[in-house]
Write a protein that holds these residues in place. Structure first.
Motif, PDB file in Angstrom:
ATOM      1  N   CYS A 266     -40.527 -41.944 -43.970  1.00 35.99           N
ATOM      2  CA  CYS A 266     -41.117 -41.176 -45.070  1.00 35.99           C
ATOM      3  C   CYS A 266     -40.195 -41.226 -46.289  1.00 35.99           C
ATOM      4  CB  CYS A 266     -41.381 -39.737 -44.637  1.00 35.99           C
ATOM      5  SG  CYS A 266     -39.907 -38.686 -44.605  1.00 35.99           S
ATOM      6  N   CYS A 267     -40.485 -40.391 -47.280  1.00 32.85           N
ATOM      7  CA  CYS A 267     -39.760 -40.478 -48.552  1.00 32.85           C
ATOM      8  C   CYS A 267     -38.731 -39.371 -48.749  1.00 32.85           C
ATOM      9  CB  CYS A 267     -40.754 -40.441 -49.717  1.00 32.85           C
ATOM     10  SG  CYS A 267     -42.076 -41.656 -49.558  1.00 32.85           S
ATOM     11  N   SER A 268     -38.556 -38.542 -47.716  1.00 31.89           N
ATOM     12  CA  SER A 268     -37.694 -37.370 -47.913  1.00 31.89           C
ATOM     13  C   SER A 268     -36.266 -37.713 -48.293  1.00 31.89           C
ATOM     14  CB  SER A 268     -37.642 -36.519 -46.642  1.00 31.89           C
ATOM     15  OG  SER A 268     -38.720 -35.643 -46.582  1.00 31.89           O
TER      16      SER A 268
ATOM     17  N   SER B 223     -34.560 -40.325 -49.153  1.00 31.62           N
ATOM     18  CA  SER B 223     -34.289 -41.083 -50.377  1.00 31.62           C
ATOM     19  C   SER B 223     -34.579 -40.250 -51.622  1.00 31.62           C
ATOM     20  CB  SER B 223     -35.116 -42.373 -50.399  1.00 31.62           C
ATOM     21  OG  SER B 223     -36.477 -42.102 -50.140  1.00 31.62           O
ATOM     22  N   ASN B 224     -35.479 -39.274 -51.514  1.00 34.16           N
ATOM     23  CA  ASN B 224     -35.756 -38.376 -52.645  1.00 34.16           C
ATOM     24  C   ASN B 224     -34.642 -37.379 -52.867  1.00 34.16           C
ATOM     25  OD1 ASN B 224     -38.209 -39.265 -53.591  1.00 34.16           O
ATOM     26  ND2 ASN B 224     -39.412 -37.892 -52.305  1.00 34.16           N
TER      27      ASN B 224
END
Lengths: 145, 133, 678
Positions: free
Chosen positions: B12-14, B16-17
């Motif tokens: 998912c994108c967590s 890296s965000n």
């Protein structure tokens, strides 16, 4: 609870998009598209009773607050699971999640206030009421056209 | 330093965000997603806390690590939009009856943009019919 | 943080929607809706919502500039005003006052338009005009002749009282979105909507009856409807005998327009046309809504007169829910016309070729020898500049290099001038060609009145200061006048409005103190008169109190298709942009939604040409060529293509063939070819 759309009235002007964007520091949570050159439909968060996004959200950022699906940006990590869980594709993610917040509980959301054609309303029945009224008038006029 | 359990990572994108030092990057090229973890000196645990799969832990030492995913392509438009593991998690975290539309067809394999378009077409069908050709 | 809300009127279209500009510490920070406004009830289209995006744009002109080589250098106001005086003065001295032209702005206030025409005429030039020439000049001419007044006869909210709305040559859903609200209300109360347009726009979605006629065939359609109404005894005999003259000549004029003949010319099935005619005539209150699709033709004046005839023989005028409703374009094009920024009229529609008019204003203005006679229209000024007869031109808030037809030629003509001064808020394509550029204030940066399409005069308050050395057009015109030796002592807009009250009968009672929410609708002959929302309810301001029925005959458009140019090109607008786009193309919210020039083409035509959706194609006409993105759609019949004119390129293709009387160009019909770029 959410903003309802009377598709019969939408003229595809996208004013709701711009008004929403102005009310939310540059991001719009409603998206309008013309279908088949014959109808225009804005889509935005339905504030579902059983909200998939709240079930998929692992951080507690998305929760139900009465009828409203509430979003707390401070708890959001931008994972994107909510966007995958929404059947209507109306949660966007980009750094964090974004979706219609009913203008923070304002009495009249910006999109509803601005719609030139009165296509948006907080009244779920508005489209049906108008259709019934038109049918009643047609009946009274006895099909004299 | 970050230690990654690749069996738990869902792509998912967590992380890296949220990494405040940009040590974690996510690159989507075509249908491939690569998440790269640079050896970091920080001992904040923001990425650890933000991981839905609990795939990250802090370790005293370590090297640069990366993990790659083949993204799932939308059944309708073919654009890559999510990893298989993210979709699996959706399939297990929401009730089965909330994963299908009124005709019983699952929409999980359809990207958000096409889901919006499908909703529009469904909602506008009677109006379009009345506006005729 | 203390915030003040300044009521204003939207600077874009002529619907005249009201809203508030929120001002904090001298800065415009946002828009707030005005639910109390009678026409828009708080609603705004996307342009209105984006209206503030141009205010602080980096492209705003901030100081006067003069040409130096290919570019410009900054100069002081003193030097600039000296240049204007010399430039115009030289032309007057060497070639007479008629060698100078003045182009006023349909976006500026009534006060500014009034001063611009006063400036022109005090300098003895007859050549004052505005862009009304490009859009509703046929309405000004045709409705003045037939009905005695040129303006929307009934207010916008009155459409809710209509039982039949005939929309012909108008795409109000995109270009006057607020009208949608009232037509929907009418439909909810049982109204029938008839839409006549070559293109199936979002306005067509309202239609109970659709008449998809071929471009430029409106007179045939309307005459056909008139013949049906006469033959089936659906005329209003009493109304005709009491309030009109000329009916007998109309009966004779339409006798050959049988439904079959009309179908042959227009492509509209005979039975559809007949049903539409019956519906319009039978309904207790029918309104005609029209716009550019009617006016922008070489037969524009005829088209308007045909519509007036239709309304007159059925008595559908002068009462609620009825009327002839021209939807005007710019926020103040109605006002510009009312103020006489027109080659054939002084303020209040007094005829320029009547010596009594010149006498009246000579006395009023204290200036002898005011010019008598019709001057050059905006379109003719281009011809004259091209021929070298027009030597100097003062342009305020207009962009002919983009908005004129055959615009490459227009640009060349402007280059030919000895002296061109352009006053604007942005460096438009026209300003790029000027010898002198003057920075003007935007609408929110000055006071004044604007007259919307409903004839509703509204006051818009100044919310913020203009940037740096930019000034209100009112102040600039006064300075120019003084530099040329005239006495223009107007400290503010109110002082000009007082003079307008004295000299323009329709505005007599529209004084500053009476202009509150919703303004006042002219004619308003005295300060205790409430204004006149519905025109012609007591007859017509013409001899005998009677309207004139003026029969017209169908004539085809000026340009036909040929093997070299096989498509009919029709042009128009889209909801996200406004006219030549100098403002909307600088608004990020609007550009991200509508970024580029496109051409709509029927999929079968595209298929034959091997063109696919989204491809860049070449479009060429006898006047030039341009490129555009192809959009395949069945909104148009085969053989017709559509391009919006908000982006440079479309007007390279359009023809400058004109209506003989109103001088409006035929923007709606040209012949073109479309091909793949490679």
């Amino acid at each position: 609870m959410p903003v309802y759309v009377d598709i019969n009235r939408c003229i595809g002007c996208r004013s709701c998009e711009v008004a929403c964007k102005n009310a939310h520091s540059g991001r719009s949570y409603v998206e309008v598209k013309v279908i088949d050159h014959r109808a225009s439909v804005p889509v935005m968060c339905h504030h579902c009773e059983e909200a998939n996004c709240t079930l998929a959200c692992f951080s507690g950022a998305l929760t139900k607050d009465g009828a409203r699906t509430a979003f707390d940006i401070h708890k959001c990590t931008g994972c994107g699971l909510c966007a995958m869980a929404c059947p209507f594709g109306v949660v966007w993610t980009d750094k964090t999640a974004h979706k219609c917040d009913l203008c923070g509980g304002a009495e009249i959301p910006a999109c509803v206030a601005t719609c030139p054609a009165q296509a948006l309303s907080k009244d779920q029945e508005v489209a049906a009421k108008r259709a019934r009224a038109r049918a009643a008038v047609a009946a009274v006029l006895g099909g004299r056209r | 330093m970050i230690s990654l359990d690749s069996t738990k990572c869902i792509g998912c994108c967590s992380c890296s965000n949220v990494c405040p030092s940009k040590n974690i990057t996510r690159e989507d090229v075509g249908a491939r997603r690569i998440i790269r973890y640079k050896a970091c000196q920080e001992f904040c645990d923001i990425c650890v806390e933000s991981c839905p799969g609990k795939a990250l832990t802090l370790a005293a030492q370590g090297e640069d690590v990366e993990i790659a995913f083949d993204m799932v392509r939308c059944e309708v438009c073919g654009a890559p939009y999510a990893t298989e593991k993210m979709l699996d998690r959706i399939r297990t975290s929401i009730p089965a009856d909330l994963q299908v539309d009124s005709t019983g067809k699952s929409w999980v394999g359809i990207c958000p943009m096409c889901r919006r378009d499908l909703e529009r077409e469904r909602a506008a069908r009677p109006i379009i019919a009345s506006r005729g050709r | 943080m203390p915030k003040s809300l300044v009521p204003t009127i939207c600077p874009y279209c002529a619907a005249g929607c009201g809203f508030y500009i929120a001002v904090e510490k001298g800065r415009a920070t946002g828009i707030e809706y005005m639910p109390e406004h009678p026409a828009n009830e708080g609603a705004l289209c996307p342009k209105g919502n984006a209206a503030l995006e141009i205010i602080y744009h980096q492209d705003r002109l901030r100081y006067p500039m003069k040409r130096k080589g290919e570019g410009f250098v900054r100069i002081s106001w003193d030097e600039a005003l000296g240049m204007v005086a010399r430039g115009i003065g030289k032309a007057i001295k060497e070639a007479g006052p008629d060698s100078v032209g003045f182009l006023s702005s349909s976006k500026c206030t009534n006060e500014e338009n009034y001063l611009m025409e006063k400036l022109a005429r005090c300098l003895k030039s007859r050549n004052i005009d505005s862009c009304a020439r490009l859009c509703h000049a046929p309405s000004v001419v045709g409705l003045n002749r037939t009905l005695g007044a040129a303006g929307m006869t009934n207010p916008i909210p009155d459409l809710a009282n209509s039982k039949c709305v005939l929309v012909i040559g108008s795409n109000f859903a995109e270009n006057h979105p607020i009208i949608s609200r009232w037509v929907h209300k009418a439909k909810d109360l049982g109204a029938i909507v008839i839409v006549a347009d070559p293109r199936l726009t979002p306005t067509a979605w309202f239609a109970d009856m659709l008449l998809q006629l071929w471009p430029g065939t409106d007179v045939a359609l309307v005459n056909g409807m008139i013949k049906v109404i006469i033959d089936e005894g659906l005329i209003d005999k009493e109304f005709i005998s009491l309030w009109t003259k000329g009916f007998e000549s109309l009966v004779d004029a339409v006798k050959d327009y049988t439904p079959e003949k009309v179908e042959e010319i227009t492509g509209v099935p005979a039975s559809d046309m007949v049903m539409a005619a019956r519906a319009y005539a039978r309904s207790p209150a029918s309104a005609i809504v029209y716009s550019m699709g009617i006016t922008q033709h070489t037969t524009g004046t005829d088209n308007v007169q045909a519509l007036a005839n239709l309304a007159l023989i059925t008595g559908q005028i002068g009462k609620e829910g009825s009327g002839v409703l021209p939807l005007r374009g710019h926020n103040n094009v109605q006002g510009a016309c009312d103020m006489g920024a027109l080659a054939e009229f002084y303020p209040g529609y007094r005829k320029a070729d009547d010596p009594e008019t010149a006498k009246f204003f000579s006395e009023a203005w204290g200036v002898d020898g005011l010019p008598v006679g019709r001057g050059l229209t905006a379109t003719e000024m281009i011809d004259s500049a091209d021929a070298g007869d027009l030597k100097a031109l003062y342009i305020m808030g207009e962009d002919p290099a983009n908005s004129d037809p055959r615009c490459l030629h227009a640009a060349e003509a402007l280059f030919n001038l000895d002296f061109l001064v352009v006053q604007d808020i942005f460096m438009t394509a026209t300003a790029q060609m000027a010898d002198l550029v003057l920075p003007a204030a935007a609408w929110a940066e000055k006071d004044g009145t604007f007259t919307g399409t409903e004839r509703r005069v509204q006051w818009a308050g100044q919310a913020i200061e203009p940037p740096e050395e930019a000034r209100s057009d009112l102040a600039i015109i006064c300075d120019v006048a003084r530099a040329m030796g005239l006495r223009f002592d107007y400290p503010d807009a109110e002082s000009v409005l007082s003079e307008i009250n004295r000299l323009v009968p329709q505005y007599k009672g529209i004084t500053r103190d009476r202009l509150g929410l919703g303004g006042i609708t002219w004619p308003c002959p005295s300060t205790d008169h409430p204004g006149t929302p519905i025109l012609h309810s007591q007859g017509f301001k013409l001899p005998g109190n009677r309207a004139s029925i003026v029969p017209v005959q169908y004539r085809p458009p000026s340009e036909s298709v040929s093997p070299e140019y096989p498509f009919v090109l029709t042009t128009g607008r889209v909801v996200l942009h406004h006219n030549a786009g100098s403002m909307t193309r600088r608004s990020p919210s609007l550009m991200e939604r509508s970024p580029e020039l496109f051409i709509e083409i029927n999929p079968r035509d595209a298929d034959r040409l091997g063109i696919s959706e989204g491809e860049v194609v070449c479009v060429a006409s006898a006047r030039g060529e341009t490129t555009a993105i192809a959009r395949l759609t069945d909104k148009l019949k085969e053989g017709v293509v559509f391009m919006p004119f908000h982006f440079p390129g479309t007007n390279i293709l359009t023809t400058d063939a004109r209506d003989a009387e109103a001088k409006i160009p035929e923007y709606k019909v040209a012949a073109c070819r479309v091909s793949r770029r490679d």
